[in-house]
Motif scaffolding. Structure first.
Motif, PDB file in Angstrom:
ATOM      1  N   GLU A 220       0.826  -1.206   0.000  1.00 41.66           N
ATOM      2  CA  GLU A 220       0.000   0.000   0.000  1.00 41.66           C
ATOM      3  C   GLU A 220       0.861   1.257   0.000  1.00 41.66           C
ATOM      4  N   LEU A 221       1.926   1.250   0.797  1.00 40.48           N
ATOM      5  CA  LEU A 221       2.788   2.428   0.877  1.00 40.48           C
ATOM      6  C   LEU A 221       3.497   2.687  -0.442  1.00 40.48           C
ATOM      7  N   ASP A 222       3.987   1.629  -1.088  1.00 43.35           N
ATOM      8  CA  ASP A 222       4.666   1.807  -2.369  1.00 43.35           C
ATOM      9  C   ASP A 222       3.707   2.340  -3.432  1.00 43.35           C
ATOM     10  N   ASN A 223       2.483   1.844  -3.437  1.00 43.86           N
ATOM     11  CA  ASN A 223       1.489   2.366  -4.378  1.00 43.86           C
ATOM     12  C   ASN A 223       1.167   3.826  -4.088  1.00 43.86           C
ATOM     13  N   ARG A 224       1.076   4.169  -2.818  1.00 44.64           N
ATOM     14  CA  ARG A 224       0.784   5.541  -2.423  1.00 44.64           C
ATOM     15  C   ARG A 224       1.904   6.486  -2.877  1.00 44.64           C
ATOM     16  N   LEU A 225       3.149   6.030  -2.712  1.00 40.85           N
ATOM     17  CA  LEU A 225       4.288   6.868  -3.096  1.00 40.85           C
ATOM     18  C   LEU A 225       4.401   7.052  -4.601  1.00 40.85           C
ATOM     19  N   ASN A 226       3.819   6.146  -5.363  1.00 36.77           N
ATOM     20  CA  ASN A 226       3.788   6.328  -6.822  1.00 36.77           C
ATOM     21  C   ASN A 226       2.911   7.506  -7.220  1.00 36.77           C
ATOM     22  N   GLN A 227       2.020   7.908  -6.308  1.00 38.15           N
ATOM     23  CA  GLN A 227       1.109   9.011  -6.581  1.00 38.15           C
ATOM     24  C   GLN A 227       1.618  10.342  -6.019  1.00 38.15           C
ATOM     25  N   ALA A 228       2.174  10.304  -4.841  1.00 34.85           N
ATOM     26  CA  ALA A 228       2.613  11.544  -4.182  1.00 34.85           C
ATOM     27  C   ALA A 228       3.464  11.188  -2.971  1.00 34.85           C
ATOM     28  N   PRO A 229       4.276  12.107  -2.481  1.00 33.53           N
ATOM     29  CA  PRO A 229       5.048  11.850  -1.269  1.00 33.53           C
ATOM     30  C   PRO A 229       4.130  11.611  -0.061  1.00 33.53           C
ATOM     31  N   ARG A 263       8.257  19.153   8.987  1.00 33.53           N
ATOM     32  CA  ARG A 263       7.531  18.133   8.220  1.00 33.53           C
ATOM     33  C   ARG A 263       8.508  17.200   7.516  1.00 33.53           C
ATOM     34  N   LEU A 264       8.236  15.910   7.633  1.00 27.96           N
ATOM     35  CA  LEU A 264       9.012  14.877   6.962  1.00 27.96           C
ATOM     36  C   LEU A 264       8.317  14.513   5.658  1.00 27.96           C
ATOM     37  N   GLU A 265       9.055  14.599   4.565  1.00 32.44           N
ATOM     38  CA  GLU A 265       8.516  14.272   3.239  1.00 32.44           C
ATOM     39  C   GLU A 265       9.210  13.007   2.738  1.00 32.44           C
ATOM     40  N   ILE A 266       8.459  11.920   2.673  1.00 29.12           N
ATOM     41  CA  ILE A 266       9.002  10.637   2.236  1.00 29.12           C
ATOM     42  C   ILE A 266       8.731  10.486   0.743  1.00 29.12           C
ATOM     43  N   LYS A 267       9.788  10.259  -0.031  1.00 28.87           N
ATOM     44  CA  LYS A 267       9.669  10.354  -1.493  1.00 28.87           C
ATOM     45  C   LYS A 267       9.621   9.011  -2.200  1.00 28.87           C
ATOM     46  N   ASN A 268      10.577   8.148  -1.962  1.00 28.22           N
ATOM     47  CA  ASN A 268      10.610   6.896  -2.719  1.00 28.22           C
ATOM     48  C   ASN A 268      11.381   5.829  -1.966  1.00 28.22           C
TER      49      ASN A 268
END
Length: 313
Positions: A220-229, A263-268
């Motif tokens: 789920e997290l990997d799919n979410r990151l494909n859309q936005a941080p 704020r922490l921005e997780i990218k990939n």
């Protein structure tokens, strides 16, 4: 399992005890073995400046490495069977040094003593009363509650979390458990506790384990990151009189003042070896450790765990 009766617990004895829960998994961490790492950036907003001179909490963005994880020592643990989740963040400071924040979805530790924590583990691994898998660990909750009544609050939280699988790593609150001292430019010390607060939180009540894969949180997290941080706000809770910074079981009242400091921005996702040690006792100028014995014990235990997995033991 052989009982450890010495008053002073060593990191080796602690890691030996952890290995009794589900056995040894060569090359894996001794706790939170199943996890994935991600590239991130932390954007401080300047709100921490009155409290600390720590450089990563001022105004310049810093790179970070993030690891989401399950709590058991088994790297093949099933996501929806392990209530407590982890979030570890390593900040890469401008001078080449690092500092870490290690957190869990459980807002306090089960005990204030390393010795008693290992005693609890021995209950899980005792041939007469225990069980060999933490995936079924909730079956021992009542026994723990009776033997350690002062731990009933954290045990109750774990029971509640077990009733509903989380929808996403990205929508959980994470608590670093331990307090730290912030020290500002005038030398004034302020005890604080951190909290990672998800920026986007839907709390879907329809999620059930029947429709989930064993690795659904990572998927789920990997799919979410494909859309936005994915983003989390870092919040500090300021201690007041009566709050104990040296006790990991003391949660501090909700009405304590809270300050959003960045704020922490997780990218990939990154495919990093398990050679990062997220030692929470590594802190820069402007942050000091409390006298919390659990916090101080972590450093030696993490080093012992790293030495074993680096040897593929």
């Amino acid at each position: 399992m052989e009982q450890i009766h010495k008053e002073d617990l060593t990191p080796k004895e602690a890691v030996d005890a952890l290995e009794q829960i589900q056995g040894k998994f060569p090359g894996a961490r001794r706790a939170h073995a199943k996890g994935d790492m991600y590239e991130a950036v932390f954007h401080p907003n300047g709100n921490a400046v009155p409290y600390t001179v720590a450089p990563h909490l001022h105004r310049e963005a810093v790179s970070a490495t993030v690891r989401f994880s399950n709590s058991p020592p088994n790297p093949a643990s099933i996501d929806y069977l392990t209530p407590a989740k982890g979030l570890a963040v390593q900040f890469q400071l401008a001078d080449g040094s690092i500092t870490n924040i290690v957190s869990s979805t459980v807002p306090m530790f089960v005990t204030s003593s390393p010795r008693e924590f290992i005693d609890m583990i021995e209950i899980f691994t005792d041939e007469k009363t225990g069980i060999k898998t933490i995936d079924r660990g909730l079956a021992m909750v009542e026994l723990l509650s009776k033997k350690y009544p002062h731990s009933k609050n954290v045990i109750q939280i774990i029971k509640e979390q077990a009733k509903q699988p989380p929808i996403s790593y990205a929508e959980l609150h994470y608590y670093p458990i331990h307090a730290f001292y912030f020290v500002n430019k005038d030398g004034v010390r302020q005890a604080i506790k951190y909290e990672w607060v998800p920026v986007n939180e839907t709390k879907d009540p329809a999620l059930t384990s029947k429709s989930l894969s064993a690795n659904y949180l990572t998927e789920e997290l990997d799919n979410r990151l494909n859309q936005a941080p994915v983003e989390f706000d870092l919040v500090i809770r300021l201690a007041e009189d009566g709050d104990n910074p040296n006790d990991a079981t003391d949660m501090w009242p909700e009405e304590r003042r809270k300050v959003n400091i960045g704020r922490l921005e997780i990218k990939n996702k990154i495919h990093h070896k398990e050679d990062i040690v997220f030692d929470p006792t590594i802190v820069p100028e402007g942050i000091e450790l409390t006298d919390d014995p659990i916090l101080h014990f972590r450093s030696g235990a993490y080093a012992e765990s790293y030495e074993r997995r680096s040897k593929n033991e």
